[in-house]
Design a protein around this motif. Structure first.
Motif, mmCIF file in Angstrom:
data_model
loop_
_atom_site.group_PDB
_atom_site.id
_atom_site.type_symbol
_atom_site.label_atom_id
_atom_site.label_comp_id
_atom_site.label_asym_id
_atom_site.label_seq_id
_atom_site.Cartn_x
_atom_site.Cartn_y
_atom_site.Cartn_z
ATOM 1 N N PHE A 92 -0.295 6.233 -28.886
ATOM 2 C CA PHE A 92 0.484 6.490 -27.680
ATOM 3 C C PHE A 92 -0.390 6.372 -26.425
ATOM 4 N N LEU A 93 -1.555 7.036 -26.450
ATOM 5 C CA LEU A 93 -2.447 7.012 -25.287
ATOM 6 C C LEU A 93 -3.055 5.631 -25.081
ATOM 7 N N GLY A 94 -3.311 4.915 -26.158
ATOM 8 C CA GLY A 94 -3.819 3.551 -26.045
ATOM 9 C C GLY A 94 -2.811 2.636 -25.376
ATOM 10 N N GLN A 95 -1.558 2.810 -25.735
ATOM 11 C CA GLN A 95 -0.498 2.023 -25.094
ATOM 12 C C GLN A 95 -0.434 2.346 -23.612
ATOM 13 N N ARG A 96 -0.556 3.627 -23.264
ATOM 14 C CA ARG A 96 -0.577 4.030 -21.845
ATOM 15 C C ARG A 96 -1.793 3.455 -21.119
ATOM 16 N N ALA A 97 -2.892 3.226 -21.855
ATOM 17 C CA ALA A 97 -4.114 2.670 -21.264
ATOM 18 C C ALA A 97 -4.057 1.147 -21.172
ATOM 19 N N GLY A 98 -2.970 0.555 -21.670
ATOM 20 C CA GLY A 98 -2.810 -0.890 -21.557
ATOM 21 C C GLY A 98 -3.100 -1.681 -22.810
ATOM 22 N N LEU A 99 -3.341 -1.008 -23.940
ATOM 23 C CA LEU A 99 -3.562 -1.730 -25.186
ATOM 24 C C LEU A 99 -2.239 -2.288 -25.706
ATOM 25 N N THR A 100 -2.283 -3.487 -26.239
ATOM 26 C CA THR A 100 -1.092 -4.094 -26.838
ATOM 27 C C THR A 100 -0.900 -3.524 -28.245
ATOM 28 N N PRO A 101 0.283 -3.683 -28.815
ATOM 29 C CA PRO A 101 0.478 -3.239 -30.207
ATOM 30 C C PRO A 101 -0.530 -3.880 -31.173
ATOM 31 N N ASP A 102 -0.870 -5.157 -30.966
ATOM 32 C CA ASP A 102 -1.873 -5.805 -31.821
ATOM 33 C C ASP A 102 -3.251 -5.185 -31.637
ATOM 34 N N GLU A 103 -3.621 -4.874 -30.401
ATOM 35 C CA GLU A 103 -4.924 -4.232 -30.151
ATOM 36 C C GLU A 103 -4.985 -2.852 -30.790
ATOM 37 N N ILE A 104 -3.878 -2.125 -30.749
ATOM 38 C CA ILE A 104 -3.816 -0.807 -31.384
ATOM 39 C C ILE A 104 -3.968 -0.950 -32.894
ATOM 40 N N ALA A 105 -3.213 -1.877 -33.485
ATOM 41 C CA ALA A 105 -3.293 -2.101 -34.937
ATOM 42 C C ALA A 105 -4.700 -2.541 -35.338
ATOM 43 N N ASN A 106 -5.297 -3.417 -34.555
ATOM 44 C CA ASN A 106 -6.658 -3.868 -34.862
ATOM 45 C C ASN A 106 -7.660 -2.739 -34.737
ATOM 46 N N ALA A 107 -7.533 -1.914 -33.705
ATOM 47 C CA ALA A 107 -8.463 -0.798 -33.516
ATOM 48 C C ALA A 107 -8.396 0.166 -34.703
ATOM 49 N N ILE A 108 -7.215 0.384 -35.225
ATOM 50 C CA ILE A 108 -7.059 1.240 -36.404
ATOM 51 C C ILE A 108 -7.884 0.681 -37.565
ATOM 52 N N ARG A 109 -8.009 -0.646 -37.613
ATOM 53 C CA ARG A 109 -8.813 -1.304 -38.655
ATOM 54 C C ARG A 109 -10.254 -1.549 -38.190
ATOM 55 N N ALA A 110 -10.652 -0.942 -37.056
ATOM 56 C CA ALA A 110 -12.001 -1.100 -36.494
ATOM 57 C C ALA A 110 -12.306 -2.566 -36.227
ATOM 58 N N SER A 111 -11.367 -3.217 -35.550
ATOM 59 C CA SER A 111 -11.497 -4.634 -35.265
ATOM 60 C C SER A 111 -10.972 -4.908 -33.860
#
Length: 185
Positions: A92-111
């Motif tokens: 949620f906070l990442g989306q508010r910071a401007g991360l895209t859904p793909d960036e959020i999904a990738n970050a969860i995978r440390a990528s």
């Protein structure tokens, strides 16, 4: 008999009854998030713990790693620690910071698509998984991606702050009060 999975094991403070320093600290949390999430209401049971979080978080916000990268680190750490609450919060906070859904999904995978951010996230995950006993090759990969020693230390500090919050969440078994998947954001 244990507490049911959907109930907090540590009770959140009642916002109507907090006073003094705790009220001021929770005001800072509300200003940052727009609300006072369950995690902070539980943390407020020990105002020194809440104050430690608020001060450490503010110090890291003034560092060289921007908010987007700090949210990506938080997502990688939450996933590494299997913390559903923090993963939901930071999506949620990442989306508010401007991360895209793909960036959020990738970050969860440390990528991440950006090589420097990718190196930060892989370093963060390795810090968690290896309990900070990272290898020389972990540091070499970070430096090869142009991370300075200061950025490496800031990554360690961000990981530590997020581990603290993951552990509070696990100990309290918090009811999640953030959207739990990207379609709810």
């Amino acid at each position: 008999m244990g507490v049911p999975k959907n109930q907090n094991r540590i009770h959140p403070v009642d916002l109507q009854h907090v006073t003094g320093k705790t009220r001021r600290l929770l005001g800072k949390v509300r200003a940052k998030f727009g609300l006072v999430p369950n995690l902070f209401r539980v943390l407020a049971n020990a105002h020194v713990a809440l104050e430690g979080y608020v001060n450490f978080s503010a110090a890291l916000a003034a560092g060289t790693l921007d908010n987007r990268i700090r949210e990506q680190i938080a997502l990688a750490v939450a996933e590494s620690n299997l913390c559903d609450y923090c993963r939901s919060a930071h999506a949620f906070l990442g989306q508010r910071a401007g991360l895209t859904p793909d960036e959020i999904a990738n970050a969860i995978r440390a990528s991440a698509a950006d090589p420097k951010t990718d190196a930060i996230l892989k370093l963060a995950r390795n810090i968690v998984v290896q309990r900070s006993e990272i290898s020389d090759s972990d540091l070499q990969r970070a430096r090869a991606a142009s991370l300075s020693d200061g950025e490496i230390i800031e990554t360690v500090a961000n990981v530590a702050l997020n581990i603290f919050m993951n552990y509070v969440s696990h100990a309290a078994r918090l009811a999640i009060d953030f959207p739990q998947n990207e379609s709810e954001i």
